[in-house]
Motif scaffolding. Structure first.
Motif, PDB file in Angstrom:
ATOM      1  N   LYS A 156      39.034  -7.200   2.455  1.00  0.00           N
ATOM      2  CA  LYS A 156      38.578  -5.959   3.085  1.00  0.00           C
ATOM      3  C   LYS A 156      37.259  -5.440   2.526  1.00  0.00           C
ATOM      4  O   LYS A 156      36.755  -4.410   2.975  1.00  0.00           O
ATOM      5  N   ASP A 157      36.681  -6.162   1.524  1.00  0.00           N
ATOM      6  CA  ASP A 157      35.402  -5.722   0.976  1.00  0.00           C
ATOM      7  C   ASP A 157      34.682  -6.911   0.356  1.00  0.00           C
ATOM      8  O   ASP A 157      35.238  -8.008   0.239  1.00  0.00           O
ATOM      9  N   MET A 158      33.430  -6.704  -0.062  1.00  0.00           N
ATOM     10  CA  MET A 158      32.604  -7.780  -0.603  1.00  0.00           C
ATOM     11  C   MET A 158      33.167  -8.333  -1.906  1.00  0.00           C
ATOM     12  O   MET A 158      33.078  -9.536  -2.171  1.00  0.00           O
ATOM     13  N   GLU A 159      33.763  -7.484  -2.707  1.00  0.00           N
ATOM     14  CA  GLU A 159      34.310  -7.943  -3.977  1.00  0.00           C
ATOM     15  C   GLU A 159      35.445  -8.937  -3.750  1.00  0.00           C
ATOM     16  O   GLU A 159      35.507  -9.996  -4.375  1.00  0.00           O
ATOM     17  N   GLY A 160      36.356  -8.582  -2.828  1.00  0.00           N
ATOM     18  CA  GLY A 160      37.452  -9.495  -2.518  1.00  0.00           C
ATOM     19  C   GLY A 160      36.962 -10.775  -1.879  1.00  0.00           C
ATOM     20  O   GLY A 160      37.477 -11.868  -2.163  1.00  0.00           O
ATOM     21  N   LEU A 161      35.958 -10.670  -1.030  1.00  0.00           N
ATOM     22  CA  LEU A 161      35.388 -11.855  -0.391  1.00  0.00           C
ATOM     23  C   LEU A 161      34.810 -12.799  -1.436  1.00  0.00           C
ATOM     24  O   LEU A 161      35.048 -14.018  -1.384  1.00  0.00           O
ATOM     25  N   ALA A 162      34.059 -12.266  -2.382  1.00  0.00           N
ATOM     26  CA  ALA A 162      33.450 -13.096  -3.424  1.00  0.00           C
ATOM     27  C   ALA A 162      34.511 -13.800  -4.258  1.00  0.00           C
ATOM     28  O   ALA A 162      34.379 -14.983  -4.596  1.00  0.00           O
ATOM     29  N   ARG A 163      35.584 -13.087  -4.585  1.00  0.00           N
ATOM     30  CA  ARG A 163      36.666 -13.694  -5.375  1.00  0.00           C
ATOM     31  C   ARG A 163      37.308 -14.860  -4.626  1.00  0.00           C
ATOM     32  O   ARG A 163      37.574 -15.913  -5.203  1.00  0.00           O
ATOM     33  N   ARG A 164      37.587 -14.643  -3.330  1.00  0.00           N
ATOM     34  CA  ARG A 164      38.271 -15.700  -2.575  1.00  0.00           C
ATOM     35  C   ARG A 164      37.356 -16.898  -2.353  1.00  0.00           C
ATOM     36  O   ARG A 164      37.810 -18.037  -2.412  1.00  0.00           O
ATOM     37  N   VAL A 165      36.087 -16.670  -2.095  1.00  0.00           N
ATOM     38  CA  VAL A 165      35.153 -17.785  -1.933  1.00  0.00           C
ATOM     39  C   VAL A 165      35.111 -18.626  -3.205  1.00  0.00           C
ATOM     40  O   VAL A 165      35.134 -19.859  -3.154  1.00  0.00           O
ATOM     41  N   LYS A 166      35.060 -17.962  -4.354  1.00  0.00           N
ATOM     42  CA  LYS A 166      35.054 -18.669  -5.632  1.00  0.00           C
ATOM     43  C   LYS A 166      36.351 -19.447  -5.834  1.00  0.00           C
ATOM     44  O   LYS A 166      36.343 -20.614  -6.279  1.00  0.00           O
ATOM     45  N   LYS A 167      37.469 -18.828  -5.481  1.00  0.00           N
ATOM     46  CA  LYS A 167      38.763 -19.496  -5.624  1.00  0.00           C
ATOM     47  C   LYS A 167      38.844 -20.740  -4.751  1.00  0.00           C
ATOM     48  O   LYS A 167      39.336 -21.795  -5.185  1.00  0.00           O
ATOM     49  N   ARG A 169      36.381 -22.548  -3.706  1.00  0.00           N
ATOM     50  CA  ARG A 169      35.485 -23.550  -4.269  1.00  0.00           C
ATOM     51  C   ARG A 169      36.128 -24.262  -5.451  1.00  0.00           C
ATOM     52  O   ARG A 169      36.037 -25.484  -5.586  1.00  0.00           O
ATOM     53  N   GLU A 170      36.804 -23.494  -6.315  1.00  0.00           N
ATOM     54  CA  GLU A 170      37.373 -24.068  -7.528  1.00  0.00           C
ATOM     55  C   GLU A 170      38.679 -24.802  -7.272  1.00  0.00           C
ATOM     56  O   GLU A 170      38.918 -25.875  -7.835  1.00  0.00           O
ATOM     57  N   GLU A 171      39.566 -24.248  -6.448  1.00  0.00           N
ATOM     58  CA  GLU A 171      40.887 -24.836  -6.258  1.00  0.00           C
ATOM     59  C   GLU A 171      40.930 -25.913  -5.182  1.00  0.00           C
ATOM     60  O   GLU A 171      41.731 -26.842  -5.263  1.00  0.00           O
ATOM     61  N   TYR A 172      40.069 -25.791  -4.171  1.00  0.00           N
ATOM     62  CA  TYR A 172      40.126 -26.718  -3.046  1.00  0.00           C
ATOM     63  C   TYR A 172      38.865 -27.569  -2.902  1.00  0.00           C
ATOM     64  O   TYR A 172      38.801 -28.417  -2.017  1.00  0.00           O
ATOM     65  N   ASP A 173      37.887 -27.340  -3.775  1.00  0.00           N
ATOM     66  CA  ASP A 173      36.637 -28.089  -3.728  1.00  0.00           C
ATOM     67  C   ASP A 173      36.092 -28.116  -2.309  1.00  0.00           C
ATOM     68  O   ASP A 173      35.761 -29.164  -1.758  1.00  0.00           O
ATOM     69  N   ASP A 174      35.988 -26.944  -1.714  1.00  0.00           N
ATOM     70  CA  ASP A 174      35.617 -26.851  -0.308  1.00  0.00           C
ATOM     71  C   ASP A 174      34.745 -25.615  -0.099  1.00  0.00           C
ATOM     72  O   ASP A 174      34.752 -24.683  -0.918  1.00  0.00           O
ATOM     73  N   GLU A 175      33.988 -25.619   0.987  1.00  0.00           N
ATOM     74  CA  GLU A 175      33.275 -24.408   1.365  1.00  0.00           C
ATOM     75  C   GLU A 175      34.250 -23.439   2.020  1.00  0.00           C
ATOM     76  O   GLU A 175      35.322 -23.839   2.495  1.00  0.00           O
ATOM     77  N   ALA A 176      33.880 -22.184   2.044  1.00  0.00           N
ATOM     78  CA  ALA A 176      34.749 -21.146   2.610  1.00  0.00           C
ATOM     79  C   ALA A 176      34.241 -20.733   3.986  1.00  0.00           C
ATOM     80  O   ALA A 176      33.042 -20.666   4.230  1.00  0.00           O
ATOM     81  N   LEU A 177      35.187 -20.467   4.862  1.00  0.00           N
ATOM     82  CA  LEU A 177      34.902 -19.948   6.192  1.00  0.00           C
ATOM     83  C   LEU A 177      35.495 -18.549   6.279  1.00  0.00           C
ATOM     84  O   LEU A 177      36.684 -18.351   6.026  1.00  0.00           O
ATOM     85  N   ALA A 178      34.667 -17.580   6.624  1.00  0.00           N
ATOM     86  CA  ALA A 178      35.125 -16.194   6.789  1.00  0.00           C
ATOM     87  C   ALA A 178      34.949 -15.795   8.246  1.00  0.00           C
ATOM     88  O   ALA A 178      33.857 -15.915   8.799  1.00  0.00           O
ATOM     89  N   GLU A 179      36.020 -15.318   8.870  1.00  0.00           N
ATOM     90  CA  GLU A 179      35.986 -14.902  10.274  1.00  0.00           C
ATOM     91  C   GLU A 179      36.433 -13.446  10.390  1.00  0.00           C
ATOM     92  O   GLU A 179      37.291 -12.991   9.635  1.00  0.00           O
ATOM     93  N   GLU A 180      35.881 -12.758  11.361  1.00  0.00           N
ATOM     94  CA  GLU A 180      36.352 -11.406  11.628  1.00  0.00           C
ATOM     95  C   GLU A 180      37.806 -11.437  12.060  1.00  0.00           C
ATOM     96  O   GLU A 180      38.203 -12.275  12.875  1.00  0.00           O
ATOM     97  N   PHE A 181      38.596 -10.544  11.497  1.00  0.00           N
ATOM     98  CA  PHE A 181      39.999 -10.440  11.875  1.00  0.00           C
ATOM     99  C   PHE A 181      40.109  -9.800  13.262  1.00  0.00           C
ATOM    100  O   PHE A 181      39.513  -8.746  13.514  1.00  0.00           O
ATOM    101  N   ILE A 182      40.844 -10.464  14.159  1.00  0.00           N
ATOM    102  CA  ILE A 182      41.050  -9.950  15.510  1.00  0.00           C
ATOM    103  C   ILE A 182      42.425  -9.300  15.566  1.00  0.00           C
ATOM    104  O   ILE A 182      43.455  -9.982  15.483  1.00  0.00           O
ATOM    105  N   GLU A 183      42.448  -8.003  15.674  1.00  0.00           N
ATOM    106  CA  GLU A 183      43.718  -7.282  15.804  1.00  0.00           C
ATOM    107  C   GLU A 183      44.271  -7.539  17.195  1.00  0.00           C
ATOM    108  O   GLU A 183      43.594  -7.309  18.198  1.00  0.00           O
ATOM    109  N   GLY A 184      45.498  -8.040  17.263  1.00  0.00           N
ATOM    110  CA  GLY A 184      46.075  -8.308  18.572  1.00  0.00           C
ATOM    111  C   GLY A 184      47.210  -9.306  18.515  1.00  0.00           C
ATOM    112  O   GLY A 184      47.794  -9.561  17.450  1.00  0.00           O
ATOM    113  N   ARG A 185      47.518  -9.905  19.637  1.00  0.00           N
ATOM    114  CA  ARG A 185      48.656 -10.816  19.766  1.00  0.00           C
ATOM    115  C   ARG A 185      48.240 -12.242  19.416  1.00  0.00           C
ATOM    116  O   ARG A 185      47.154 -12.692  19.773  1.00  0.00           O
ATOM    117  N   GLU A 186      49.130 -12.949  18.721  1.00  0.00           N
ATOM    118  CA  GLU A 186      48.868 -14.339  18.342  1.00  0.00           C
ATOM    119  C   GLU A 186      49.615 -15.259  19.304  1.00  0.00           C
ATOM    120  O   GLU A 186      50.840 -15.206  19.421  1.00  0.00           O
TER     121      GLU A 186
END
Length: 345
Positions: A156-167, A169-186
């Motif tokens: 929900k904020d830049m701090e959390g985004l930075a933490r997850r991107v780092k995680k 990178r470190e745990e999955y050796d992969d780039e991160a994809l961030a998408e806008e959350f779509i509120e609605g039906r799945e």
């Protein structure tokens, strides 16, 4: 015209000392009900075993249920590559489709090119940052080549985004994809058949249930997907209130994705329908999805009047036609394969 009966190797990943997944038994039973002769082929982490066991099965066709190999979901595509190199006919998508769909960033770029609506996104590879436009929090963040919602979370904020991107990178050796959350039906849509005439199955919805905590965002993370089902927990339903216009838009987007990503035989396409605009956003494209009897594809097929056995047979028929097996000399169920000696009396 009676259908051909094949000897079919049911290829699946199964680590040593672990029981087979229930889907292996279910697919084998469906094949047997269709008059085929299923042969169980379990692989773990040895490529030489993969080739040897499939060859020894002397099958007409391989039913490929491998969604991972050597405990690495990214190697799913390599199993298909080995089968292609060995020129063994198999069900499901080949290396091209699996590679394209596995790379979620490339998938989104291809879908955008074809005019399919997807959430706005940004990518982080540890060195650079790329975005498809201005993004608004909250963001759904996941590894670019993840499977089964591994590493997925909502920030929900830049701090959390930075933490997850780092995680990631470190745990999955992969780039991160961030998408806008779509509120609605799945919503989930199965597509079966070949690219020339794919059939879109009825929509299946993930109902988050009456007991869902309103403070929690409705997102299909690993907890939702794999936690034991309990009264009031998220579950799959067949919606009856979707307009024909909306279903048509979802179906057209699903077919476009199926064709653009070079998928074959069967796939599951995941959508979110915005509660604000009623627009269907394509979230994920899943080639060779999990094929258990109560999965999204099977439920959609059942709603269409195609039972589980018929669904499995449809996949076999499509693959057999592609590989030129249809019209081949049919064998009676239980008859020896031409390459095998008949059992002594």
């Amino acid at each position: 015209m009676p259908q051909e009966c094949f000897r079919i190797a049911v290829l699946h990943y199964q680590p040593k000392d672990e029981p087979p997944d229930a889907v292996v038994t279910q697919v084998s039973a469906a094949l047997r009900a269709g008059g085929h002769e299923p042969v169980d082929v379990r692989v773990d982490e040895s490529v030489s075993d993969l080739v040897r066991l499939v060859t020894r099965a002397r099958a007409d066709l391989v039913f490929n249920l491998c969604e991972t190999f050597a405990e690495d979901y990214r190697l799913e595509v390599n199993v298909a590559a080995v089968l292609e190199l060995a020129r063994m006919p198999f069900t499901g998508s080949g290396t091209a489709g699996l590679l394209l769909a596995q790379d979620k960033v490339l998938t989104k770029q291809l879908l955008q090119f074809h005019g399919v609506l997807t959430p706005r996104f940004a990518t982080f590879d540890g060195l650079s940052f790329q975005t498809s436009g201005d993004l608004s929090f909250p963001l759904v963040v996941k590894p670019a080549r993840s499977d089964a919602s591994l590493g997925l979370g909502v920030e929900k904020d830049m701090e959390g985004l930075a933490r997850r991107v780092k995680k990631i990178r470190e745990e999955y050796d992969d780039e991160a994809l961030a998408e806008e959350f779509i509120e609605g039906r799945e919503l989930y849509v199965g597509v079966v058949g070949d690219a020339a005439r794919p059939e879109v199955l009825p929509v299946v919805e993930l109902d988050f249930g009456s007991r869902w905590n309103r403070k929690r965002m409705k997102i299909a993370n690993r907890e939702v997907k794999f936690a034991p089902e309990s009264p009031g927990s998220p579950h799959l339903v067949l919606p009856t209130d979707l307009s024909d216009e909306l279903q048509g838009r979802i179906g057209r987007a699903a077919v476009t994705a199926f064709r653009a990503l070079k998928l074959r035989d069967y796939a599951r396409i995941d959508f979110r329908v915005s509660s604000r605009t009623n627009e269907p956003y394509l979230l994920e494209v899943n080639p060779n999805p999990y094929l258990e009897t109560q999965c999204e594809v099977a439920l959609g097929a059942k709603q269409r009047g195609m039972g589980y056995d018929a669904l499995v047979q449809r996949i076999v028929d499509t693959a057999a036609k592609r590989h030129g097996l249809r019209g081949a000399k049919r064998r009676a169920p239980g008859a020896p394969h031409p390459a095998e000696p008949a059992a002594p009396h």
